[in-house]
Design an enzyme around this catalytic site. Structure first.
Site, PDB file in Angstrom:
ATOM      1  CD1 TRP A 227       1.699 -37.498   8.238  1.00  0.00           C
ATOM      2  CD2 TRP A 227       1.408 -39.615   8.875  1.00  0.00           C
ATOM      3  NE1 TRP A 227       2.323 -37.666   9.464  1.00  0.00           N
ATOM      4  CE2 TRP A 227       2.159 -38.957   9.873  1.00  0.00           C
ATOM      5  CE3 TRP A 227       1.098 -40.972   9.062  1.00  0.00           C
ATOM      6  CZ2 TRP A 227       2.590 -39.598  11.033  1.00  0.00           C
ATOM      7  CZ3 TRP A 227       1.534 -41.615  10.212  1.00  0.00           C
ATOM      8  CH2 TRP A 227       2.269 -40.920  11.182  1.00  0.00           C
ATOM      9  CG  HIS A 228       0.378 -44.181   7.269  1.00  0.00           C
ATOM     10  ND1 HIS A 228      -0.787 -43.455   7.386  1.00  0.00           N
ATOM     11  CD2 HIS A 228       0.522 -44.836   8.448  1.00  0.00           C
ATOM     12  CE1 HIS A 228      -1.327 -43.679   8.568  1.00  0.00           C
ATOM     13  NE2 HIS A 228      -0.550 -44.496   9.242  1.00  0.00           N
ATOM     14  N   GLY A 229       3.366 -42.822   3.884  1.00  0.00           N
ATOM     15  CA  GLY A 229       4.506 -43.128   3.025  1.00  0.00           C
ATOM     16  C   GLY A 229       4.296 -42.689   1.593  1.00  0.00           C
TER      17      GLY A 229
END
Length: 502
Positions: free
Chosen positions: A348-350
């Site tokens: 989700w963060h990248g």
């Protein structure tokens, strides 16, 4: 003059509208004036705030604000249809299975729309690159713009349809109410991820800003602004970025201090934004849940995730971990679910293997902590160490989190390994006085940031109580003074919030 004003108010990809920018402060003053004029007129007020929120997003991502509209309209209609089918299943006996299946398909449609948009804009190049490498194909990344905050508003809207499907929430009756909820500008681009069950009951209530809400709002805005524009930006530009960009040019001690600095930078950056969002919402008469609770005071990795980015950690717990089975299917399955959940949280963060590995390390640590504390030491879930054990646990947890931040921040694993090699093979403790002299202001801000992090919570309440005793004019003057000090201290260029890239 007019041309300059049009240029200032138009979308500029190099200058997104940030809470810490002068333009936002100017716009918010005008917004607040109109908002208070409309405080007794519900429909015009909701429409005005929604339009301003869309303009706020336009200033951050240009004409990609239409994505926000697509998510809003589609999930609003899907949730209403889910509820209609649920109501029919109560009256039309014998059709329950068919209607339940149709509700599942509607949730799947919501997932496909929200995650489809998120996947295309955020992960297309990542997965296409992985496939091309497996096929030994020369892939040139496509020029795909990443709209600011798309991970936040898709997750927020998705939680709404899932809650309606689960029967935990009744759908909002009006599209304007739902558009207001999804687009509300304080939390739109970087959280916190606010649940509809918390926010929806507040939408149509009269605007009431109590002295306590006003005092807390001013406090959170001041604290958030100082965290972001002074501590985070200053140590980032003057120390942390230099270390992470060229670790071989610095000693092991400087690399270690750079890692400590990044731990403070990302905390002050993200919690600073959350604090300002909470404060602005309070000044508008809305309450958001706390998003950070002194995470570096955590005594275990489990405790850390109860304190860090609380709105995201509870979201992935409720909608990923529990959906995978949670702890209902045995201990081994629970540990696997924890690891899978954190791997997805990392993704989700990248779109990078670094983020996935970062999430995986936290997942393994969470599973190991559950195993060790509950199965070996037989500690209760509420167990908290005392005395020297508490401080040892805090130090151990903090250094594990710092270790994982290396791979979160660096763009390659080799660069992270280089930093570790410098720390363990070229430390040079004798350089301490020279480093302290050369980076005295950076180290002073770091020391201030970490020391205030460990202040008792009662101190915060005393400051808020003092602000509560002041009148509006005194609070406004105090806020103005802090803004002036921030302008004098902060870097000449406005630094985007780290979590804008997520």
């Amino acid at each position: 003059m007019i041309q300059r004003l049009i240029s200032l108010l138009s979308y500029n990809p190099q200058e997104p509208l940030l809470f810490s920018s002068g333009l936002f402060l100017f716009l918010f003053l005008g917004f607040s004036f109109v908002y208070m004029l409309l405080r007794r007129h519900l429909q015009p007020r909701l429409l005005f705030v929604t339009l301003f929120s869309y303009y706020f997003y336009y200033k951050s991502s240009g004409f990609y604000f239409f994505l926000l509209a697509i998510v809003t309209v589609s999930d609003f209609l899907i949730a209403r249809r889910i509820q209609t089918l649920a109501d029919r299943s109560l009256t039309e006996k014998g059709k329950e299975r068919c209607l339940h299946r149709r509700r599942k398909w509607l949730v799947a449609l919501s997932l496909m729309i929200d995650l489809g948009l998120l996947g295309y804009f955020k992960y297309t190049n990542f997965f296409a690159g992985m496939v091309s490498r497996m096929l030994d194909f020369n892939f040139q990344p496509w020029d795909i713009f990443l709209p600011v905050g798309i991970s936040f508003f898709t997750f927020q809207s998705l939680s709404y349809t899932i809650d309606v499907y689960r029967g935990n929430l009744k759908p909002l009756p009006r599209l304007l109410d739902y558009a207001f909820y999804v687009s509300f500008f304080p939390q739109l681009v970087a959280g916190p991820i606010v649940r509809a069950s918390d926010f929806a009951p507040q939408i149509r209530k009269p605007v009431v800003i109590t002295p306590d809400m006003f005092a807390r709002g001013v406090y959170f805005i001041i604290i958030g602004l100082f965290k972001k524009a002074v501590i985070s930006d200053y140590i980032s530009l003057n120390f942390v970025d230099r270390i992470f960009d060229n670790p071989t040019l610095y000693s092991g001690m400087e690399n270690l201090l750079g890692i400590y600095g990044y731990a403070l930078q990302i905390y002050c950056d993200f919690s600073g934004y959350s604090d300002m969002a909470i404060g602005i919402a309070l000044l508008l008469g809305f309450r958001f849940p706390l998003n950070f609770n002194a995470p570096y005071r955590a005594t275990s990795i489990t405790d850390f995730w109860r304190r860090w980015h609380i709105s995201l950690s509870t979201w992935i717990r409720d909608y990923i971990y529990i959906s995978l089975g949670g702890n209902r299917k045995g201990k081994l399955r629970q540990y696997i679910n924890l690891i899978l959940t954190m791997l997805l949280g990392g993704l989700w963060h990248g779109a990078s293997l670094n983020f996935i590995v970062w999430g995986g390390m936290h997942g393994v640590a969470l599973a190991a902590h559950k195993l060790f504390s509950q199965e070996i030491l037989h500690h209760a879930r509420s167990y908290c160490p005392r005395g020297i054990r508490k401080w040892a646990a805090i130090l151990l947890t903090f250094h594990f989190v710092c270790f994982t931040w290396i791979f979160f921040r660096q763009t390659s694993f080799s660069a992270g390994q280089t930093m570790l090699l410098r720390i363990f093979s070229d430390f040079h403790a004798e350089l301490w006085l020279q480093i302290a002299s050369g980076y005295k202001y950076v180290l002073a801000f770091m020391a201030f940031g970490f020391l205030t992090h460990f202040l008792p919570d009662a101190w915060q309440e005393r400051i808020i109580a003092a602000l509560r005793r002041c009148n509006v004019v005194v609070c406004a003057l105090l806020l103005t003074a802090v803004i002036y000090i921030v302008i004098q201290i902060k870097s000449s260029t406005i630094q985007p919030f780290i979590y804008f890239q997520f």
